[in-house]
Design a protein around this motif. Structure first.
Motif, PDB file in Angstrom:
ATOM      1  N   MET A   1      11.772   3.644  53.244  1.00 56.35           N
ATOM      2  CA  MET A   1      11.767   2.536  52.445  1.00 56.35           C
ATOM      3  C   MET A   1      12.505   3.074  51.050  1.00 56.35           C
ATOM      4  O   MET A   1      12.309   4.108  50.560  1.00 56.35           O
ATOM      5  CB  MET A   1      10.235   2.310  51.902  1.00 56.35           C
ATOM      6  N   SER A   2      13.286   2.135  50.477  1.00 51.55           N
ATOM      7  CA  SER A   2      14.076   2.728  49.264  1.00 51.55           C
ATOM      8  C   SER A   2      13.366   2.064  47.778  1.00 51.55           C
ATOM      9  O   SER A   2      12.478   1.209  47.802  1.00 51.55           O
ATOM     10  CB  SER A   2      15.448   1.811  49.214  1.00 51.55           C
ATOM     11  N   LEU A   3      13.627   2.822  46.855  1.00 51.04           N
ATOM     12  CA  LEU A   3      13.159   2.654  45.516  1.00 51.04           C
ATOM     13  C   LEU A   3      14.183   1.186  44.873  1.00 51.04           C
ATOM     14  O   LEU A   3      15.213   1.326  44.832  1.00 51.04           O
ATOM     15  CB  LEU A   3      13.160   3.702  44.702  1.00 51.04           C
ATOM     16  N   SER A   4      13.311   0.236  44.448  1.00 43.88           N
ATOM     17  CA  SER A   4      13.960  -0.983  43.984  1.00 43.88           C
ATOM     18  C   SER A   4      14.587  -0.681  42.692  1.00 43.88           C
ATOM     19  O   SER A   4      13.542   0.253  41.791  1.00 43.88           O
ATOM     20  CB  SER A   4      13.372  -2.003  44.050  1.00 43.88           C
ATOM     21  N   MET A   5      15.425  -1.316  41.976  1.00 48.95           N
ATOM     22  CA  MET A   5      15.439  -1.416  40.578  1.00 48.95           C
ATOM     23  C   MET A   5      14.275  -1.890  39.721  1.00 48.95           C
ATOM     24  O   MET A   5      14.325  -1.055  38.704  1.00 48.95           O
ATOM     25  CB  MET A   5      16.773  -2.134  40.219  1.00 48.95           C
ATOM     26  N   TYR A   6      13.331  -2.680  40.239  1.00 50.81           N
ATOM     27  CA  TYR A   6      12.371  -3.001  39.396  1.00 50.81           C
ATOM     28  C   TYR A   6      11.649  -1.915  39.384  1.00 50.81           C
ATOM     29  O   TYR A   6      10.979  -1.349  38.270  1.00 50.81           O
ATOM     30  CB  TYR A   6      11.786  -4.120  39.998  1.00 50.81           C
ATOM     31  N   GLN A   7      11.017  -1.178  40.404  1.00 45.89           N
ATOM     32  CA  GLN A   7      10.270  -0.107  40.675  1.00 45.89           C
ATOM     33  C   GLN A   7      10.854   0.975  39.643  1.00 45.89           C
ATOM     34  O   GLN A   7      10.135   1.783  39.222  1.00 45.89           O
ATOM     35  CB  GLN A   7      10.155   0.297  41.928  1.00 45.89           C
ATOM     36  N   ARG A  66      15.007  -4.047  26.005  1.00 45.16           N
ATOM     37  CA  ARG A  66      16.597  -4.549  26.338  1.00 45.16           C
ATOM     38  C   ARG A  66      17.022  -3.919  27.578  1.00 45.16           C
ATOM     39  O   ARG A  66      17.769  -4.759  28.216  1.00 45.16           O
ATOM     40  CB  ARG A  66      17.593  -3.902  25.126  1.00 45.16           C
ATOM     41  N   GLY A  67      16.572  -2.978  27.997  1.00 43.05           N
ATOM     42  CA  GLY A  67      16.553  -2.488  29.367  1.00 43.05           C
ATOM     43  C   GLY A  67      16.285  -3.379  30.341  1.00 43.05           C
ATOM     44  O   GLY A  67      17.178  -4.023  31.320  1.00 43.05           O
ATOM     45  N   ALA A  68      15.252  -4.033  30.326  1.00 37.95           N
ATOM     46  CA  ALA A  68      14.354  -5.062  31.289  1.00 37.95           C
ATOM     47  C   ALA A  68      15.323  -6.250  31.353  1.00 37.95           C
ATOM     48  O   ALA A  68      15.607  -6.721  32.406  1.00 37.95           O
ATOM     49  CB  ALA A  68      12.878  -5.088  31.123  1.00 37.95           C
ATOM     50  N   GLN A 104       9.864 -10.225  36.365  1.00 30.87           N
ATOM     51  CA  GLN A 104       9.561 -10.121  37.859  1.00 30.87           C
ATOM     52  C   GLN A 104      10.476  -9.473  38.644  1.00 30.87           C
ATOM     53  O   GLN A 104      11.722  -9.266  38.265  1.00 30.87           O
ATOM     54  CB  GLN A 104       9.219 -11.487  38.161  1.00 30.87           C
ATOM     55  N   PRO A 105      10.037  -8.643  39.907  1.00 29.14           N
ATOM     56  CA  PRO A 105      10.903  -7.841  40.605  1.00 29.14           C
ATOM     57  C   PRO A 105      12.092  -8.678  41.091  1.00 29.14           C
ATOM     58  O   PRO A 105      13.400  -8.076  41.053  1.00 29.14           O
ATOM     59  CB  PRO A 105      10.096  -7.653  41.942  1.00 29.14           C
ATOM     60  N   ASP A 109      15.571  -6.789  40.732  1.00 33.71           N
ATOM     61  CA  ASP A 109      15.931  -6.255  42.023  1.00 33.71           C
ATOM     62  C   ASP A 109      17.268  -6.685  42.420  1.00 33.71           C
ATOM     63  O   ASP A 109      17.663  -7.847  42.252  1.00 33.71           O
ATOM     64  CB  ASP A 109      14.997  -6.655  43.059  1.00 33.71           C
ATOM     65  N   GLY A 110      18.109  -5.905  42.640  1.00 34.84           N
ATOM     66  CA  GLY A 110      19.604  -6.250  43.216  1.00 34.84           C
ATOM     67  C   GLY A 110      20.581  -6.042  42.096  1.00 34.84           C
ATOM     68  O   GLY A 110      21.686  -6.449  42.272  1.00 34.84           O
ATOM     69  N   SER A 111      19.938  -5.491  40.987  1.00 34.47           N
ATOM     70  CA  SER A 111      20.823  -5.531  39.694  1.00 34.47           C
ATOM     71  C   SER A 111      21.759  -4.303  39.610  1.00 34.47           C
ATOM     72  O   SER A 111      22.494  -3.692  38.654  1.00 34.47           O
ATOM     73  CB  SER A 111      19.909  -5.528  38.293  1.00 34.47           C
ATOM     74  N   GLU A 112      21.846  -3.613  40.756  1.00 37.12           N
ATOM     75  CA  GLU A 112      22.586  -2.222  40.677  1.00 37.12           C
ATOM     76  C   GLU A 112      23.936  -2.439  40.309  1.00 37.12           C
ATOM     77  O   GLU A 112      24.359  -1.403  39.745  1.00 37.12           O
ATOM     78  CB  GLU A 112      22.307  -1.575  42.151  1.00 37.12           C
ATOM     79  N   THR A 113      24.455  -3.408  40.747  1.00 35.45           N
ATOM     80  CA  THR A 113      25.873  -3.698  40.822  1.00 35.45           C
ATOM     81  C   THR A 113      26.101  -4.657  39.566  1.00 35.45           C
ATOM     82  O   THR A 113      27.227  -5.023  39.213  1.00 35.45           O
ATOM     83  CB  THR A 113      26.601  -4.084  41.872  1.00 35.45           C
TER      84      THR A 113
END
Length: 167
Positions: A1-7, A66-68, A104-105, A109-113
């Motif tokens: 299991m990978s760590l999500s951007m939200y987590q 601002r990060g969130a 919310q997640p 999530d998916g914001s890596e790129t």
């Protein structure tokens, strides 16, 4: 299991700000016993050319909020930098925590790129979401939380590592 951007972001932001609030509460008890006024405390700094304690808190709160928001792809909420008392500082921290918790997640999530653009004192910066979180936001958040912690330690407040990390 990978760590999500939200987590990797929201719970970390909330914990850092919650622990910062705890450090402030311990610091408040110490300085009140010495009759130090809020205004004096909040302007404390280690050396003349550094930002005062109140600014350390404002920046830490802004990093998390601002990060969130930027990771979620929304315009960050603006907070006024007008705190002059400890109750106002606590309100600032609490407002930032509540704002961060509102994301919310599925927003993060998916914001890596995802492209994150922001203005810094060195000009416009463009980063991927992952680089923004791990190379900018988290280091800045912890730098300013650590600086606030160290200012209190320098005043003789009895706090330790467990106060900072919340263990």
């Amino acid at each position: 299991m990978s760590l999500s951007m939200y987590q990797a972001s929201v719970p970390v932001f909330v914990r850092a700000l919650t622990n910062l609030r705890h450090v402030f509460q311990k610091g408040e008890a110490h300085v009140k016993s010495k009759n130090v006024a809020d205004e004096v405390l909040l302007q404390t700094r280690l050396i003349p050319d550094m930002l005062p304690l109140v600014k350390q808190v404002q920046i830490a709160c802004d990093m998390a909020a601002r990060g969130a928001a930027r990771l979620a792809g929304v315009e960050p909420k603006s907070f006024e930098d007008n705190e002059t008392t400890l109750p106002q500082v606590y309100a600032r921290i609490d407002a930032a925590i509540e704002y961060v918790k509102s994301f919310q997640p599925e927003q993060i999530d998916g914001s890596e790129t995802r492209t994150v653009q922001m203005k810094t004192r060195n000009g416009e910066v463009t980063l991927s979401g992952q680089d923004y979180l791990f190379g900018f936001t988290l280091p800045n958040l912890f730098f300013h939380c650590t600086t606030a912690y160290n200012l209190f330690r320098g005043m003789g407040v009895e706090i330790g590592k467990s106060d900072f990390i919340g263990a």
